[in-house]
Motif scaffolding. Structure first.
Motif, PDB file in Angstrom:
ATOM      1  N   ILE A 265       0.982  -1.002   0.026  1.00  0.00           N
ATOM      2  CA  ILE A 265       0.095   0.045  -0.006  1.00  0.00           C
ATOM      3  C   ILE A 265       1.163   1.363   0.010  1.00  0.00           C
ATOM      4  CG2 ILE A 265      -1.514   1.153   0.783  1.00  0.00           C
ATOM      5  CD1 ILE A 265      -3.019  -1.353   2.476  1.00  0.00           C
ATOM      6  N   SER A 266       1.982   1.512   0.865  1.00  0.00           N
ATOM      7  CA  SER A 266       2.896   2.723   0.837  1.00  0.00           C
ATOM      8  C   SER A 266       3.987   3.162  -0.497  1.00  0.00           C
ATOM      9  CB  SER A 266       3.907   2.352   2.220  1.00  0.00           C
ATOM     10  OG  SER A 266       3.608   2.149   3.107  1.00  0.00           O
ATOM     11  N   VAL A 267       3.922   1.611  -0.815  1.00  0.00           N
ATOM     12  CA  VAL A 267       4.578   2.022  -2.391  1.00  0.00           C
ATOM     13  C   VAL A 267       3.513   2.476  -3.034  1.00  0.00           C
ATOM     14  CG1 VAL A 267       6.259   0.666  -4.684  1.00  0.00           C
ATOM     15  CG2 VAL A 267       6.640   0.241  -1.848  1.00  0.00           C
ATOM     16  N   ILE A 268       2.888   1.630  -3.581  1.00  0.00           N
ATOM     17  CA  ILE A 268       1.476   2.327  -4.329  1.00  0.00           C
ATOM     18  C   ILE A 268       1.105   3.348  -4.327  1.00  0.00           C
ATOM     19  CG2 ILE A 268      -0.195   1.521  -5.563  1.00  0.00           C
ATOM     20  CD1 ILE A 268       0.484  -1.436  -5.724  1.00  0.00           C
ATOM     21  N   VAL A 269       0.206   3.459  -3.579  1.00  0.00           N
ATOM     22  CA  VAL A 269      -0.461   4.943  -3.165  1.00  0.00           C
ATOM     23  C   VAL A 269       0.558   6.595  -2.954  1.00  0.00           C
ATOM     24  CG1 VAL A 269      -2.188   6.134  -1.022  1.00  0.00           C
ATOM     25  CG2 VAL A 269      -1.739   3.992  -2.283  1.00  0.00           C
ATOM     26  N   GLY A 270       1.989   5.985  -2.387  1.00  0.00           N
ATOM     27  CA  GLY A 270       2.895   6.582  -2.350  1.00  0.00           C
ATOM     28  C   GLY A 270       4.118   6.969  -2.805  1.00  0.00           C
TER      29      GLY A 270
ATOM     30  N   ALA B 192       1.301   9.292  -5.249  1.00  0.00           N
ATOM     31  CA  ALA B 192       1.358  10.442  -4.301  1.00  0.00           C
ATOM     32  C   ALA B 192       2.552  11.412  -4.776  1.00  0.00           C
ATOM     33  CB  ALA B 192       0.928  10.480  -3.246  1.00  0.00           C
ATOM     34  N   ALA B 193       3.539  11.073  -4.192  1.00  0.00           N
ATOM     35  CA  ALA B 193       4.807  11.421  -4.680  1.00  0.00           C
ATOM     36  C   ALA B 193       5.491  11.557  -6.510  1.00  0.00           C
ATOM     37  CB  ALA B 193       5.899  10.176  -4.679  1.00  0.00           C
ATOM     38  N   TYR B 194       4.788  10.711  -7.393  1.00  0.00           N
ATOM     39  CA  TYR B 194       4.526  11.235  -8.622  1.00  0.00           C
ATOM     40  C   TYR B 194       3.518  12.396  -9.086  1.00  0.00           C
ATOM     41  CZ  TYR B 194       4.921  10.474 -13.881  1.00  0.00           C
ATOM     42  OH  TYR B 194       4.909  10.057 -15.000  1.00  0.00           O
ATOM     43  N   GLY B 195       2.856  12.321  -8.646  1.00  0.00           N
ATOM     44  CA  GLY B 195       1.957  13.629  -8.534  1.00  0.00           C
ATOM     45  C   GLY B 195       2.552  14.872  -8.133  1.00  0.00           C
ATOM     46  N   PHE B 196       3.413  14.884  -6.876  1.00  0.00           N
ATOM     47  CA  PHE B 196       3.816  16.214  -6.597  1.00  0.00           C
ATOM     48  C   PHE B 196       5.221  16.299  -7.498  1.00  0.00           C
ATOM     49  CE2 PHE B 196       1.940  14.764  -2.334  1.00  0.00           C
ATOM     50  CZ  PHE B 196       1.971  16.470  -1.913  1.00  0.00           C
ATOM     51  N   ALA B 197       5.891  15.793  -8.168  1.00  0.00           N
ATOM     52  CA  ALA B 197       6.909  15.878  -9.122  1.00  0.00           C
ATOM     53  C   ALA B 197       6.677  16.423 -10.150  1.00  0.00           C
ATOM     54  CB  ALA B 197       7.786  14.934  -8.967  1.00  0.00           C
TER      55      ALA B 197
ATOM     56  N   LEU C 175      10.649   9.381  -2.773  1.00  0.00           N
ATOM     57  CA  LEU C 175      10.454   8.911  -3.416  1.00  0.00           C
ATOM     58  C   LEU C 175      10.210  10.404  -4.616  1.00  0.00           C
ATOM     59  CD1 LEU C 175       7.723   5.937  -3.630  1.00  0.00           C
ATOM     60  CD2 LEU C 175      10.232   5.931  -3.900  1.00  0.00           C
ATOM     61  N   LYS C 176       9.893  11.292  -3.743  1.00  0.00           N
ATOM     62  CA  LYS C 176       9.389  12.148  -4.781  1.00  0.00           C
ATOM     63  C   LYS C 176      10.886  12.798  -5.500  1.00  0.00           C
ATOM     64  CE  LYS C 176       8.288  17.408  -4.680  1.00  0.00           C
ATOM     65  NZ  LYS C 176       9.431  18.631  -4.665  1.00  0.00           N
ATOM     66  N   PRO C 177      11.905  12.915  -5.121  1.00  0.00           N
ATOM     67  CA  PRO C 177      13.700  13.329  -5.637  1.00  0.00           C
ATOM     68  C   PRO C 177      13.533  12.746  -6.660  1.00  0.00           C
ATOM     69  CG  PRO C 177      13.677  13.451  -2.952  1.00  0.00           C
ATOM     70  CD  PRO C 177      12.324  13.031  -3.343  1.00  0.00           C
ATOM     71  N   PHE C 178      13.634  11.449  -6.728  1.00  0.00           N
ATOM     72  CA  PHE C 178      13.750  10.327  -7.087  1.00  0.00           C
ATOM     73  C   PHE C 178      13.046  10.874  -8.993  1.00  0.00           C
ATOM     74  CE2 PHE C 178      15.359   8.280  -3.708  1.00  0.00           C
ATOM     75  CZ  PHE C 178      16.480   7.494  -4.213  1.00  0.00           C
ATOM     76  N   PHE C 179      11.867  10.947  -9.038  1.00  0.00           N
ATOM     77  CA  PHE C 179      10.790  10.868  -9.617  1.00  0.00           C
ATOM     78  C   PHE C 179      11.411  12.609 -10.812  1.00  0.00           C
ATOM     79  CE2 PHE C 179       7.392   8.724  -7.570  1.00  0.00           C
ATOM     80  CZ  PHE C 179       8.071   7.320  -8.345  1.00  0.00           C
ATOM     81  N   GLU C 180      12.203  13.088  -9.668  1.00  0.00           N
ATOM     82  CA  GLU C 180      11.836  14.935 -10.165  1.00  0.00           C
ATOM     83  C   GLU C 180      13.322  14.374 -11.195  1.00  0.00           C
ATOM     84  OE1 GLU C 180      10.431  17.980  -7.009  1.00  0.00           O
ATOM     85  OE2 GLU C 180      12.175  16.620  -6.814  1.00  0.00           O
ATOM     86  N   THR C 181      14.089  13.388 -11.205  1.00  0.00           N
ATOM     87  CA  THR C 181      15.635  13.415 -11.911  1.00  0.00           C
ATOM     88  C   THR C 181      15.550  12.432 -13.709  1.00  0.00           C
ATOM     89  OG1 THR C 181      16.562  11.502 -10.735  1.00  0.00           O
ATOM     90  CG2 THR C 181      16.758  13.529  -9.541  1.00  0.00           C
ATOM     91  N   ILE C 182      14.036  12.213 -13.775  1.00  0.00           N
ATOM     92  CA  ILE C 182      14.181  10.845 -14.246  1.00  0.00           C
ATOM     93  C   ILE C 182      13.875  12.105 -15.711  1.00  0.00           C
ATOM     94  CG2 ILE C 182      12.335   9.371 -15.669  1.00  0.00           C
ATOM     95  CD1 ILE C 182      12.167   8.063 -12.444  1.00  0.00           C
TER      96      ILE C 182
END
Length: 278
Positions: free
Chosen positions: A88-93, A96-101, A162-169
């Motif tokens: 749940i944490s990885v999928i939902v989080g 959410a992190a991808y949306g923020f990024a 996770l947010k910083p990782f998505f921002e580097t892609i």
């Protein structure tokens, strides 16, 4: 006499290595104490020094865990809680992190700040309201209630990791995948997640530890021995008349070993994740 840069660097590395080795030894002493005690007979636990290697290794305490203290169901319950928390944490989080990024909006920074503030609140302050909510939902004495509470507290941490990782892609990678016909969800699961593997592994590790080692919510919500996870089952070894030291130490080894193995298995991802995520 002037000391060269390389000499100073070598001395610094040597001093750091010695310091870290000493710290590691100090931290491993309790683990060695626990391991040696778990293999000793009851008569030897109080008659030998804690770090003495037992003359004869006995598995009696490990056997008692399953015959007297319901450790079989407890292992299953802890595994369910930990795996569900991870999923749940990885999928939902992650979503959410991808949306923020990728899709910031006015006030998204404030929302992230509120998430971190929520994570900084001590879980003990949330026990009573969580208990009332779980009671109203009929989730007391069930692993589901523990999963919900642990996941709620774990999600802000996963989002911030996770947010910083998505921002580097690079966005161009995602745009190319969309041109090839992938839907936004397919892009996220088939393209973005594999590229953010170090962050995902770090989130998995911390989420697993959060679910596997949590004691506060199981201790508060669960009274049925058949539903207790490992952390709560350890408490049953301390009664008003006796403390089962051998079984307590054996249970500590059973509780600690999966976390240690997972940390070693994901060590390289963990180091990369901490460097990038912060």
């Amino acid at each position: 006499m002037t000391i060269s840069y390389h000499t100073r660097k070598r001395r610094g590395v040597t001093a750091s290595s010695i310091t870290l080795t000493v710290i590691a030894i100090i931290m491993l002493v309790p683990m060695a104490w626990m391991a040696f005690t778990s293999f000793k007979l009851d008569a030897d636990i109080f008659t030998t020094t804690p770090l003495t290697i037992p003359d004869a290794f006995s598995l009696e305490h490990y056997s008692n865990l399953f015959s007297q203290f319901h450790f079989g169901p407890s292992i299953v319950n802890s595994t369910i809680i930990a795996v569900a928390t991870v999923a749940i944490s990885v999928i939902v989080g992650g979503l959410a992190a991808y949306g923020f990024a990728r899709y910031p909006w006015r006030g998204s920074g404030v929302a992230l700040g509120f998430l971190m503030v929520a994570r900084m609140v001590t879980p003990a302050a949330l026990v009573v309201p969580m208990y009332v909510i779980m009671q109203s939902l009929g989730l007391l004495n069930s692993v589901t209630g523990v999963i919900v509470c642990v996941t709620v507290l774990n999600l802000p941490f996963v989002i911030w990791i996770l947010k910083p990782f998505f921002e580097t892609i690079p966005k161009e990678v995602e745009e190319a995948a969309e041109i090839d016909g992938l839907s936004p969800f397919a892009v996220f699961f088939k393209v973005v997640l594999p590229l953010a593997r170090p962050g995902i592994m770090t989130a998995i590790l911390y989420s697993f530890l959060a679910g596997w080692t949590d004691l506060l919510f199981p201790m508060t919500f669960i009274t049925d021995a058949e539903v207790m996870p490992l952390t709560s089952s350890l408490l049953q070894m301390q009664t008003g008349y006796k403390i089962y030291w051998g079984e307590l130490m054996a249970g500590g080894i059973v509780l600690t070993l999966p976390a240690v193995i997972l940390c070693f298995a994901l060590q390289r991802y963990l180091l990369r994740g901490l460097r990038t995520g912060y």
